[in-house]
Design a protein around this motif. Sequence first.
Motif, mmCIF file in Angstrom:
data_model
loop_
_atom_site.group_PDB
_atom_site.id
_atom_site.type_symbol
_atom_site.label_atom_id
_atom_site.label_comp_id
_atom_site.label_asym_id
_atom_site.label_seq_id
_atom_site.Cartn_x
_atom_site.Cartn_y
_atom_site.Cartn_z
ATOM 1 N N GLN A 41 10.203 9.232 -3.152
ATOM 2 C CA GLN A 41 10.589 10.597 -3.583
ATOM 3 C C GLN A 41 9.616 11.087 -4.722
ATOM 4 O OE1 GLN A 41 14.705 10.577 -4.314
ATOM 5 N NE2 GLN A 41 15.441 10.232 -2.384
ATOM 6 N N ALA A 42 9.499 10.090 -5.621
ATOM 7 C CA ALA A 42 8.517 10.587 -6.942
ATOM 8 C C ALA A 42 7.118 10.706 -6.450
ATOM 9 C CB ALA A 42 8.630 9.505 -7.936
ATOM 10 N N LEU A 43 6.637 9.795 -5.768
ATOM 11 C CA LEU A 43 5.363 10.244 -4.993
ATOM 12 C C LEU A 43 5.206 11.524 -4.201
ATOM 13 C CD1 LEU A 43 4.339 6.512 -4.104
ATOM 14 C CD2 LEU A 43 3.772 7.657 -6.359
ATOM 15 N N GLU A 44 6.169 11.712 -3.313
ATOM 16 C CA GLU A 44 5.919 12.937 -2.578
ATOM 17 C C GLU A 44 6.212 14.108 -3.448
ATOM 18 O OE1 GLU A 44 8.796 12.926 0.641
ATOM 19 O OE2 GLU A 44 8.614 14.953 1.175
ATOM 20 N N GLY A 121 3.140 16.078 8.881
ATOM 21 C CA GLY A 121 4.300 15.598 8.259
ATOM 22 C C GLY A 121 3.949 14.880 7.051
ATOM 23 N N VAL A 122 4.692 13.918 6.318
ATOM 24 C CA VAL A 122 4.765 13.236 5.440
ATOM 25 C C VAL A 122 4.303 11.814 5.688
ATOM 26 C CG1 VAL A 122 5.756 12.616 3.221
ATOM 27 C CG2 VAL A 122 6.270 14.613 3.935
ATOM 28 N N GLY A 123 3.245 11.269 5.260
ATOM 29 C CA GLY A 123 2.733 9.771 5.843
ATOM 30 C C GLY A 123 3.189 8.998 4.592
ATOM 31 N N LYS A 124 3.518 7.572 4.905
ATOM 32 C CA LYS A 124 3.822 6.648 3.923
ATOM 33 C C LYS A 124 3.607 5.352 4.420
ATOM 34 C CE LYS A 124 8.334 9.139 2.618
ATOM 35 N NZ LYS A 124 9.695 9.050 2.683
ATOM 36 N N ALA A 125 2.923 4.450 3.620
ATOM 37 C CA ALA A 125 2.595 3.153 3.975
ATOM 38 C C ALA A 125 2.386 2.181 2.718
ATOM 39 C CB ALA A 125 1.359 3.230 4.720
ATOM 40 N N ALA A 140 1.554 10.547 1.571
ATOM 41 C CA ALA A 140 0.772 11.575 1.776
ATOM 42 C C ALA A 140 1.121 12.723 2.330
ATOM 43 C CB ALA A 140 -0.466 11.154 2.995
ATOM 44 N N VAL A 141 0.878 14.120 1.920
ATOM 45 C CA VAL A 141 1.321 15.179 2.576
ATOM 46 C C VAL A 141 0.288 16.309 2.812
ATOM 47 C CG1 VAL A 141 3.578 14.913 1.264
ATOM 48 C CG2 VAL A 141 1.337 16.471 0.102
ATOM 49 N N PRO A 142 0.453 17.280 3.647
ATOM 50 C CA PRO A 142 -0.718 18.136 4.072
ATOM 51 C C PRO A 142 -1.112 19.011 2.845
ATOM 52 C CG PRO A 142 0.925 18.092 5.696
ATOM 53 C CD PRO A 142 1.519 17.456 4.575
ATOM 54 N N ARG A 150 -2.940 12.728 -1.149
ATOM 55 C CA ARG A 150 -2.223 11.308 -1.248
ATOM 56 C C ARG A 150 -2.110 10.788 -2.515
ATOM 57 N NH1 ARG A 150 -4.971 6.121 1.450
ATOM 58 N NH2 ARG A 150 -5.946 6.137 -0.680
ATOM 59 N N VAL A 151 -0.757 10.480 -2.818
ATOM 60 C CA VAL A 151 -0.490 9.950 -4.081
ATOM 61 C C VAL A 151 0.036 8.340 -3.824
ATOM 62 C CG1 VAL A 151 1.208 10.109 -6.123
ATOM 63 C CG2 VAL A 151 0.324 12.198 -5.046
#
Length: 602
Positions: A41-44, A121-125, A140-142, A150-151
């Motif tokens: 959530q913080a990174l997004e 979308g919102v990418g997470k890895a 990552a967000v568009p 990407r954060v």
Amino acid sequence: MLGRPLSRAAAFAALLTLLLVGWEQCASRDLRARELARLDQALERHARELARWLGVAPPDTLTSKQLAERVDASARAAGVRVTLIDPDGRVRVDSDVYASRLPGIENHAGREEVVAALAGGVGKASRLSDTVGRELRYVAVPAPGGGVVRVSGDLDRVAAQVDSARAYALGVIAIAALGAMALFQGFFWLLHRRPLEEVRRMAAEVAEGRLDVRAPRISDPVLSRIAGAIHQIAAQLRSRLREVTREKEQLGAVLEAMVEGVLVVDEHGLILLANPRLRELFDIQGELEGRPLLEGIRNTDLDALLALASDSDETVGRNLTLHGSSPRTLQVTAARFPGAGDRVGTIAVFHDVTELMRLEEVRRDFVANASHELRTPLAAIRGFAETLLESASLSPEDQKSYLEVINRHAQRLSNLVEDLLELSTIESRTVRLEIASVDVARVAENLIADSRLRLEERRIEATLRVERRPVALADPRALDQVLGNLLDNALKYTEPGGSIEVSIEPRAGGVRVAVADTGIGIPAGDTARIFERFYRVDRARSRALGGTGLGLSIVKHLVQAMGGEIFVKSDLGRGSTFVFTLPGAEEDTESPAPEESPCADA
């Protein structure tokens, strides 16, 4: 005899330990998942904030150095790693990589989080970064206009929190195992019943919310450690409760002090929070929390806006117009809370833009009026000039007449430009006033005396009424201009045979000056706008008398610059009274003046 109870206690303790260890494993995974979700959530949030900034300042409009500096500043402020990736997977900026190394970084188009962000979308890895050599969590967000923001953050902190919780849980498990062994020893129960009861009572008080309990003095080391652990748990809960209470009070203080209205509703449309500013904007009395939105705030447009925001992943904005005794225009921004459900909750922020809208309307009126005022004399000058150029057969008398018209309109343009420049200087506060003690009555006497010929021509009687000759703190030239404009205005709009009265009297801490006439008056609907630039009640008459429409606006700004106020009272067809106040000087001439002295008459 003692071996059997001890063996049974050991077996039960072993079984309990296995169960607790299994529970600890599940709890550790759950804690890791929660910490990971919090990190996501913080990174997004940081990624979306940077993406919104890129929407305001697109990368194409910035140099590579400016973009890198902005990304580095954002990364340092948030304590994260920020990467900007082009639509083709090429790394454009990375806060942890020097610009000279960027061309050698592997193309990121195939990375899991980048693929998801490029798809909208919102990418997470999570993985070990080949570039910086650390295990990172990526979100990552568009990015606006294409590409990906990407954060990433280190997973070491999540692992450390999980390890700390596991260590604490294992300690509790060890204590529980020891307690289980002790419980199966009958002689232990007989010998230590009272200490056990004290520990039970202590645990019950903690469970009921009484967190200020103290650990009893117990000689048995096992029970003493258990009591100490319960006491430590109570202290930690008490600290957490104080922290939560403090954060709640801080949030409440922020909401109380905000000039914006804040509204929070849940997924069912029930109001969860409404700060005082929101109640003021909607003029609502009584409680709002817990009530349906349409019941607490009767506004269908707002309900539709929140419904739209709750069904969208994007922020929704719109202007709302509130009708009533004091109409308002509100700029509303609404967004949905992130969650697994379709509608978890929505927050809306309200900005009162009523004054901005009014100023925008005044600006448009000013531009239109200024254009109109300039167009009329310019058209006249151009028309007569073309006639003079094209007509060679004009008589000298006609040529002189045309030139007089051109000169008159040129003078009107000059007066208009001078008034505009003076008004602009006053409004920008660049004009330096020389405040001094001024005899207001003396200024009024001189102005009336200078207007004697005009007064006699129009058969208007002017009188001055002074009470104790008060002394004001004012700029002499500005005061002369204020009184001169008001007297000139009264002369223009007073019919022959009428009268003008200037009254000056002391008031508490100041001086009150009133200029009253028996002229045509001002309609009630126009008094609120009479001090606006280019605003005229009788436009045709004002232009015929040579007015620019800026005199009263200049008067208002000069009075305010000297620390006073001005207003007007008028009856249509019966005359107007312009009243302004000025700060008073400490020294005040006490010699009485005539109650009423005629300065000019028909």
